[in-house]
Design an enzyme around this catalytic site. Structure first.
Site, PDB file in Angstrom:
ATOM      1  CD  GLN A   1      -1.672  -2.162   2.134  1.00 45.94           C
ATOM      2  OE1 GLN A   1      -0.529  -2.596   2.173  1.00 45.94           O
ATOM      3  NE2 GLN A   1      -2.650  -2.650   2.877  1.00 45.94           N
TER       4      GLN A   1
ATOM      5  CG  ASP B   1      -1.850  -8.670   5.272  1.00 43.31           C
ATOM      6  OD1 ASP B   1      -1.024  -8.329   4.407  1.00 43.31           O
ATOM      7  OD2 ASP B   1      -2.679  -7.889   5.771  1.00 43.31           O
TER       8      ASP B   1
END
Length: 328
Positions: A172, A257
């Site tokens: 990100q 993740d």
């Protein structure tokens, strides 16, 4: 061998508005917007990329060290992570800022209005990774995940100087990095993690071709959603590992993740890339079935069944030797 995970720690506040935002916008008054929406639902979920990865590692019987910054409101979150087996002793607690927050309002047409408060994350650059490694002991891998950019650069430099293999996971934060920063963060990484969009963005940010990036990293892992993951290394043919199909999809948040946690746990067991990717895909399938990035639970039998069903019994047997500590 322990894994230190450096990166963001956050809380997500997710709200649902039963109407449509567009019904409350006056076309010729958009220069003076002042709106308030009455919401029907609020969900507060624990998140942050580093905390999500550490949560997954803890559930797989590791003792990951979480390296990040949070606020005084972190107490309850800390207890939850500790119960999962995460070492939170090295989380910096800000005396002035609260833990980072993502606040998102979604209407019935899936339009969203969101804001992100970085909060204590702005202080993460003050954390000395050398001291963490010295005090925690037996750190064999460092993960550099999205964080304050200065912290990402500092911790990457420190991992290099200590000779500790590191995983680069800029994701990100790629959009915030300039060319030199992006190049600096991936050069020398033992593992580089991106999704498909980030893989293209990384080339744009660095100004490097695909082959250039491969030449300065060890293994580049690109998650492909429902298609699994692609693994590439300079001078080798790319290979793909198919995804493990979930029983249902409740929320895709944090699946990447979860994959990283499964992959890195298997690497710490001393397993090769193929099995590590398969374990990662199996953990990701658990994440997809739960609400929130940390909503899934670990069950060795379920993990092994999914690995066996998707990749064969030989893979399941190889993983089984390492999953005895995973609680049902």
């Amino acid at each position: 061998m322990r894994i230190a995970v450096s990166g963001s720690i956050a809380t997500d506040h997710l709200m649902v508005f039963p109407g449509r935002f567009t019904d409350h916008l006056i076309q010729d008054r958009l220069d003076k917007i002042s709106l308030s929406f009455l919401v029907d639902d609020l969900e507060i979920r624990h998140g942050g990329v580093a905390a999500n990865i550490a949560y997954g590692l803890g559930g797989l019987g590791q003792a990951p060290v979480l390296v990040g910054a949070a606020g005084s409101d972190f107490a309850e979150y800390r207890v939850r992570l500790k119960q999962q087996g995460v070492d939170t002793d090295f989380v910096h607690i800000s005396s002035e800022r609260q833990t980072a927050r993502f606040m998102c309002l979604t209407d019935r047409e899936e339009h969203q209005i969101a804001s992100f408060y970085s909060g204590a994350m702005a202080e993460a650059a003050g954390i000395d990774l050398r001291q963490v490694v010295e005090r925690a002991g037996d750190i064999g891998v460092v993960v550099i995940s999205p964080n304050d950019p200065e912290a990402m650069l500092r911790h990457t430099d420190q991992a290099r100087s200590m000779g500790i293999p590191f995983a680069a996971d800029p994701s990100q934060q790629l959009a915030r990095l300039d060319r030199e920063e992006a190049r600096h963060l991936v050069t020398g990484a033992r593992w580089l993690f991106t999704n498909e969009y980030e893989a293209s963005l990384l080339q744009e940010r660095t100004g490097w071709r695909h082959a250039d990036i491969l030449s300065c990293t060890g293994v580049w892992l690109t998650t492909l959603g429902e298609r699994g993951v692609r693994m590439e290394a300079a001078g080798e043919r790319a290979r793909e590992v198919p995804a493990v199909p979930p029983d249902m999809i409740a929320d895709p948040t944090g699946a990447g993740d979860a994959f990283r946690a499964g992959f890195l746990a298997s690497v710490s067991w001393g397993e090769g890339l193929d099995l590590s990717a398969r374990v990662g895909c199996a953990v990701a399938s658990l994440s997809l079935e739960a609400l929130g990035a940390q909503g899934y639970a670990f069950d060795a039998k379920t993990l092994l069944r999914r690995i066996g069903d998707s990749y064969g019994e030989a893979s399941a047997r190889a993983a089984a030797a390492h999953l005895e500590s995973v609680r049902p």
